[in-house]
Design a protein around this motif. Structure first.
Motif, PDB file in Angstrom:
ATOM      1  N   LYS A 146       0.873  -1.174   0.000  1.00 15.80           N
ATOM      2  CA  LYS A 146       0.000   0.000   0.000  1.00 15.80           C
ATOM      3  C   LYS A 146       0.909   1.222   0.000  1.00 15.80           C
ATOM      4  CE  LYS A 146      -2.679   0.033   3.615  1.00 15.80           C
ATOM      5  NZ  LYS A 146      -3.807   0.649   4.328  1.00 15.80           N
TER       6      LYS A 146
ATOM      7  N   PHE B  84      -0.721   9.125   3.637  1.00 17.45           N
ATOM      8  CA  PHE B  84      -0.798  10.204   4.624  1.00 17.45           C
ATOM      9  C   PHE B  84      -0.451  11.533   3.966  1.00 17.45           C
ATOM     10  CE2 PHE B  84       0.359   6.243   6.638  1.00 17.45           C
ATOM     11  CZ  PHE B  84      -0.648   6.114   7.586  1.00 17.45           C
TER      12      PHE B  84
ATOM     13  N   GLY C 266       1.816   1.202  11.983  1.00 17.76           N
ATOM     14  CA  GLY C 266       1.324  -0.133  11.625  1.00 17.76           C
ATOM     15  C   GLY C 266       1.795  -1.189  12.605  1.00 17.76           C
ATOM     16  N   THR C 267       0.863  -2.027  13.039  1.00 15.88           N
ATOM     17  CA  THR C 267       1.172  -3.090  13.998  1.00 15.88           C
ATOM     18  C   THR C 267       0.625  -4.437  13.511  1.00 15.88           C
ATOM     19  OG1 THR C 267      -0.786  -2.432  15.253  1.00 15.88           O
ATOM     20  CG2 THR C 267       1.328  -1.579  16.019  1.00 15.88           C
ATOM     21  N   GLY C 268       0.810  -4.693  12.204  1.00 16.92           N
ATOM     22  CA  GLY C 268       0.581  -6.046  11.681  1.00 16.92           C
ATOM     23  C   GLY C 268       1.865  -6.842  11.900  1.00 16.92           C
ATOM     24  N   SER C 269       2.003  -7.935  11.192  1.00 15.83           N
ATOM     25  CA  SER C 269       3.172  -8.796  11.379  1.00 15.83           C
ATOM     26  C   SER C 269       4.486  -8.033  11.174  1.00 15.83           C
ATOM     27  CB  SER C 269       3.087  -9.963  10.398  1.00 15.83           C
ATOM     28  OG  SER C 269       4.197 -10.779  10.532  1.00 15.83           O
TER      29      SER C 269
ATOM     30  N   ARG D 298      -3.430   1.437  14.958  1.00 20.83           N
ATOM     31  CA  ARG D 298      -4.847   1.662  14.655  1.00 20.83           C
ATOM     32  C   ARG D 298      -5.684   0.519  15.219  1.00 20.83           C
ATOM     33  NH1 ARG D 298      -6.516   2.959   8.542  1.00 20.83           N
ATOM     34  NH2 ARG D 298      -6.192   0.726   8.246  1.00 20.83           N
TER      35      ARG D 298
ATOM     36  N   TRP E  90      -6.996  -7.620   5.842  1.00 20.83           N
ATOM     37  CA  TRP E  90      -6.662  -7.746   4.421  1.00 20.83           C
ATOM     38  C   TRP E  90      -7.208  -9.038   3.822  1.00 20.83           C
ATOM     39  CZ3 TRP E  90      -3.578 -11.945   3.478  1.00 20.83           C
ATOM     40  CH2 TRP E  90      -2.644 -12.343   4.438  1.00 20.83           C
TER      41      TRP E  90
ATOM     42  N   ASN F 274      -8.408  -3.389   4.189  1.00 17.85           N
ATOM     43  CA  ASN F 274      -7.302  -2.465   4.478  1.00 17.85           C
ATOM     44  C   ASN F 274      -7.015  -1.493   3.348  1.00 17.85           C
ATOM     45  OD1 ASN F 274      -6.294  -4.463   2.757  1.00 17.85           O
ATOM     46  ND2 ASN F 274      -4.218  -4.196   3.497  1.00 17.85           N
TER      47      ASN F 274
HETATM   48  P1  NA7 Z   1      -0.789  -5.792   7.748  1.00 19.01           P
HETATM   49  O1  NA7 Z   1      -0.992  -7.009   8.508  1.00 19.01           O
HETATM   50  O2  NA7 Z   1      -1.805  -5.374   6.755  1.00 19.01           O
HETATM   51  O3  NA7 Z   1      -0.582  -4.620   8.811  1.00 19.01           O
HETATM   52  C1  NA7 Z   1      -0.608  -3.273   8.450  1.00 19.01           C
HETATM   53  C2  NA7 Z   1      -0.713  -2.426   9.679  1.00 19.01           C
HETATM   54  O4  NA7 Z   1      -0.716  -1.064   9.288  1.00 19.01           O
HETATM   55  C3  NA7 Z   1      -2.002  -2.658  10.453  1.00 19.01           C
HETATM   56  O5  NA7 Z   1      -1.714  -2.540  11.813  1.00 19.01           O
HETATM   57  C4  NA7 Z   1      -2.883  -1.520   9.956  1.00 19.01           C
HETATM   58  O6  NA7 Z   1      -3.895  -1.166  10.847  1.00 19.01           O
HETATM   59  C5  NA7 Z   1      -1.870  -0.422   9.822  1.00 19.01           C
HETATM   60  N1  NA7 Z   1      -2.292   0.616   8.901  1.00 19.01           N
HETATM   61  C6  NA7 Z   1      -2.530   0.504   7.578  1.00 19.01           C
HETATM   62  N2  NA7 Z   1      -2.935   1.674   7.068  1.00 19.01           N
HETATM   63  C7  NA7 Z   1      -2.971   2.549   8.109  1.00 19.01           C
HETATM   64  C8  NA7 Z   1      -3.313   3.912   8.241  1.00 19.01           C
HETATM   65  N3  NA7 Z   1      -3.711   4.610   7.190  1.00 19.01           N
HETATM   66  N4  NA7 Z   1      -3.224   4.485   9.464  1.00 19.01           N
HETATM   67  C9  NA7 Z   1      -2.805   3.757  10.523  1.00 19.01           C
HETATM   68  N5  NA7 Z   1      -2.468   2.482  10.471  1.00 19.01           N
HETATM   69  C10 NA7 Z   1      -2.550   1.871   9.268  1.00 19.01           C
HETATM   70  O7  NA7 Z   1       0.594  -5.815   6.948  1.00 19.01           O
HETATM   71  P2  NA7 Z   1       1.977  -6.460   7.388  1.00 19.01           P
HETATM   72  O8  NA7 Z   1       2.991  -6.063   6.403  1.00 19.01           O
HETATM   73  O9  NA7 Z   1       2.271  -6.197   8.811  1.00 19.01           O
HETATM   74  O10 NA7 Z   1       1.719  -8.001   7.302  1.00 19.01           O
HETATM   75  C11 NA7 Z   1       1.181  -8.593   6.149  1.00 19.01           C
HETATM   76  C12 NA7 Z   1       1.373 -10.062   6.184  1.00 19.01           C
HETATM   77  O11 NA7 Z   1       2.710 -10.370   5.812  1.00 19.01           O
HETATM   78  C13 NA7 Z   1       1.229 -10.738   7.498  1.00 19.01           C
HETATM   79  O12 NA7 Z   1      -0.056 -11.013   7.855  1.00 19.01           O
HETATM   80  C14 NA7 Z   1       2.048 -11.985   7.327  1.00 19.01           C
HETATM   81  O13 NA7 Z   1       1.307 -12.916   6.605  1.00 19.01           O
HETATM   82  C15 NA7 Z   1       3.152 -11.538   6.466  1.00 19.01           C
HETATM   83  P3  NA7 Z   1      -5.366  -1.885  10.745  1.00 19.01           P
HETATM   84  O14 NA7 Z   1      -5.167  -3.248  11.337  1.00 19.01           O
HETATM   85  O15 NA7 Z   1      -5.712  -1.943   9.282  1.00 19.01           O
HETATM   86  O16 NA7 Z   1      -6.269  -1.018  11.515  1.00 19.01           O
END
Ligand code: NA7
Length: 569
Positions: free
Chosen positions: A165, A169, A201-204, A225, A510, A515
């Motif tokens: 993505k 911002f 961002g707090t994904g993986s 978020r 996602w 997302n």
């Molecule tokens: P993820 O899992 O999609 O995480 C992205 C993170 O970024 C998630 O915490 C999102 O919050 C955050 N995010 C995305 N856009 C925004 C905006 N505009 N504002 C604030 N926060 C945002 O991607 P990863 O790269 O960590 O991991 C992907 C996969 O790769 C993972 O599952 C493994 O399989 C390996 P949200 O949760 O959308 O509120």
């Protein structure tokens, strides 16, 4: 390690009449990650001419790009590797239970070297368009280097999480510090020492990198978020006893992986219902699973994930662990997922993630209510507070499952654009092929088990199926294959119906397309388990490909090798 294919370099290839392409090839393989490389390995054995394109400068795909600190696979190394060559299995030794990105990349490079898989790949080249020429029954593939290739088959080995993505911002252009994306982490060292780092961002990717960034940076501000469920990986050098057990009959181990739902075998699964177990015993088992590490906890009891009251039991356990680890009560509460079930968003594995928030140099900023307003010259603005930063790390994820396919600007029969066909979400048959897009195969496409399964198992399965399908076409003199609309609709409806019976739609993720702003909400993965999916694919092939339309070659087209031609409905 880069070569450009030109007609001069391939004197055997004669450009067809009309809009002369630079090159005629049997198969274009897009991508040189795990999937693309295996496609080269298998299809070469059919005696086909292959042309590979890879956007990166070398092999690796996902594992080439995602080189952020802490990047690591969350499937155990002994399972996350190719199984097609017993010699390769035998000679490669993994150092850790969960391999790091550099080690996985070294492995992919080794495989490319060992089987000479770079030979037909043009690196630093992105496919920007693919159009099906109905008269010639061939694809015209165009690249950002201006190549025009005519191909009979196209294999999109483009990855599920490959299209990052863009940072979404306002004000980023005013930022006076520097910024990076985890998914495009530079190959040069990113200096963290002495820096104030903002991680969004707090994904993986965030969860894996934040603990390591915090060890080096002066200050880290984490913008969250949505809190995520994450379990301790307990990564360590590979347990020699476990490795010896697996290696004592690796073939049988792989066969069991292939007969499982997730492409791996849990070492903790009991097969019991959580309700059959007394509370004290259950809690002790949860503790042991937590200490054992990895993604085994949800498999402990068969109903923990899918059944909501049972799910509540395990989510409460994880919440209690977060409270136990995180010193500050308010921070612990913010880090605890509250409004979606355990594992409804992709479960993460971490090393010291929650404990990192006990460090003096780490601050958690909740942006669930008050969103990031903009990036300023000196930091990140949330409400009336500006959080100063010298470096911003965007760990904001991907346009998952469909992004990399749509980025190729694919046009099928009758000028049908894939992006129009998929306006309401992706549809296809078996996650492998789309109606109206003949001879175009997707590897781990939407509607296949893909990201819910050990990806090496699904990759080998898809490439094997595709290779057998193409082999069948060559044997029978069939020019094109594509699903019929009815089969496509039935499969796509089934993917949604199976998904609707799971907990996945209960979170914004996602998996559901949530997302990416404007993306239709649709479950993007087949959740019925790898075992039944693979059996279904085998049955379709064995029964002569019902649900697919096969057509005879264009008269005079020698490239189909045999002229017999038959139609199978
Ligand atoms: P993820 O899992 O999609 O995480 C992205 C993170 O970024 C998630 O915490 C999102 O919050 C955050 N995010 C995305 N856009 C925004 C905006 N505009 N504002 C604030 N926060 C945002 O991607 P990863 O790269 O960590 O991991 C992907 C996969 O790769 C993972 O599952 C493994 O399989 C390996 P949200 O949760 O959308 O509120």
């Amino acid at each position: 390690m880069h070569h450009v294919l030109t007609p001069a370099a391939r004197p055997d290839i004669v450009a067809p009449d009309g809009e002369a392409p630079d090159l005629k090839t049997d198969v274009v393989i897009v991508g040189a990650g795990f999937a693309g490389l295996y496609a080269h390995y298998r299809l070469r054995r059919l005696g086909l001419s292959l042309t590979g394109f890879e956007a990166g400068p070398d092999v690796g795909g996902t594992w080439f790009w995602n080189r952020y600190p802490g990047a690591r696979c969350d499937v155990e190394s002994l399972d996350y590797c190719y199984s097609f060559s017993p010699e390769l299995l035998d000679e490669w030794r993994w150092s850790e239970r969960y391999a790091t990105q550099p080690e996985i990349l070294r492995y992919i490079e080794h495989v490319a070297e060992r089987f000479d898989l770079r030979r037909d790949v043009q690196f630093d080249t992105r496919v920007v368009a693919a159009r099906f020429d109905e008269a010639a029954q061939r694809w015209i593939v165009e690249t950002d280097r201006g190549d025009r290739i005519s191909a009979r088959f196209v294999i999109a080995a483009t990855g599920c999480l490959s299209e990052p993505k863009p940072p979404e911002f306002a004000g980023l252009e005013d930022f006076q510090g520097s910024w990076v994306q985890t998914s495009r982490w530079p190959r040069e060292t990113v200096e963290l020492a002495g820096k104030r780092v903002a991680v969004i961002g707090t994904g993986s990717s965030g969860i894996q990198s934040i603990p390591l960034i915090a060890q080096q940076a002066d200050r880290v501000t984490v913008f969250q978020r949505t809190p995520n469920y994450t379990l301790p990986a307990r990564n360590a050098p590979i347990d020699p006893d476990h490795e010896a057990r697996v290696r004592s009959d690796y073939a049988a181990h792989i066969a069991r992986n292939r007969l499982s739902k997730s492409g791996t075998q849990s070492r903790l699964a009991t097969g019991l219902s959580v309700y059959e177990i007394a509370e004290a015993e259950r809690n002790a088992a949860f503790e042991r699973a937590w200490d054992f590490g990895g993604a085994g906890l949800p498999s402990l009891y068969r109903d923990l994930v899918a059944e909501l009251p049972a799910n509540r039991i395990v989510s409460d356990f994880v919440a209690s662990k977060i409270r136990e680890i995180v010193g500050d009560e308010q921070t612990a509460a913010l880090l605890t997922p509250a409004d979606y079930p355990f594992a409804a968003k992709r479960l993460c594995l971490d090393t010291d993630y929650f404990a990192t928030f006990n460090r003096d140099n780490v601050e958690l900023v909740d942006v669930s209510q008050t969103r990031i307003e903009r990036i300023t010259a000196h930091g990140v603005q949330v409400g009336d507070r500006e959080h100063p930063a010298d470096l911003i790390v965007f760990a904001t994820g991907f346009d998952a499952m469909t992004g990399s396919l749509l980025a190729m600007n694919i046009t099928g029969r009758g000028g049908l654009k894939l992006k129009d066909d998929w306006r309401d979400g992706p549809t296809n048959y078996l996650g492998l092929m789309m109606a109206g897009f003949p001879n175009l195969f997707t590897v781990n496409g939407p509607g296949s088990p893909s990201v819910l399964v050990n990806m090496l198992v699904t990759i080998e399965h898809h490439i094997d199926w595709i290779t057998n399908c193409i082999g069948h076409m060559l044997d029978k003199g069939i020019a094109t294959i594509e699903p019929d609309r009815q089969a496509e609709t039935a499969w796509s409806d089934e993917v949604q119906a199976v998904g609707a019976r799971t907990i996945y739609p209960l979170a914004k993720s996602w998996y559901m397309g949530d997302n990416v702003p404007g993306k239709p909400r649709r479950f993007l993965v087949y959740a019925g388990g790898f075992d039944s999916y693979a059996a279904r694919c085998t049955e379709v092939a064995d029964d002569g490909y019902p649900g697919f339309i096969m057509s005879a070659p264009v008269p005079g087209d020698a490239s189909t090798k045999k002229q017999a031609g038959e139609t199978v409905m």
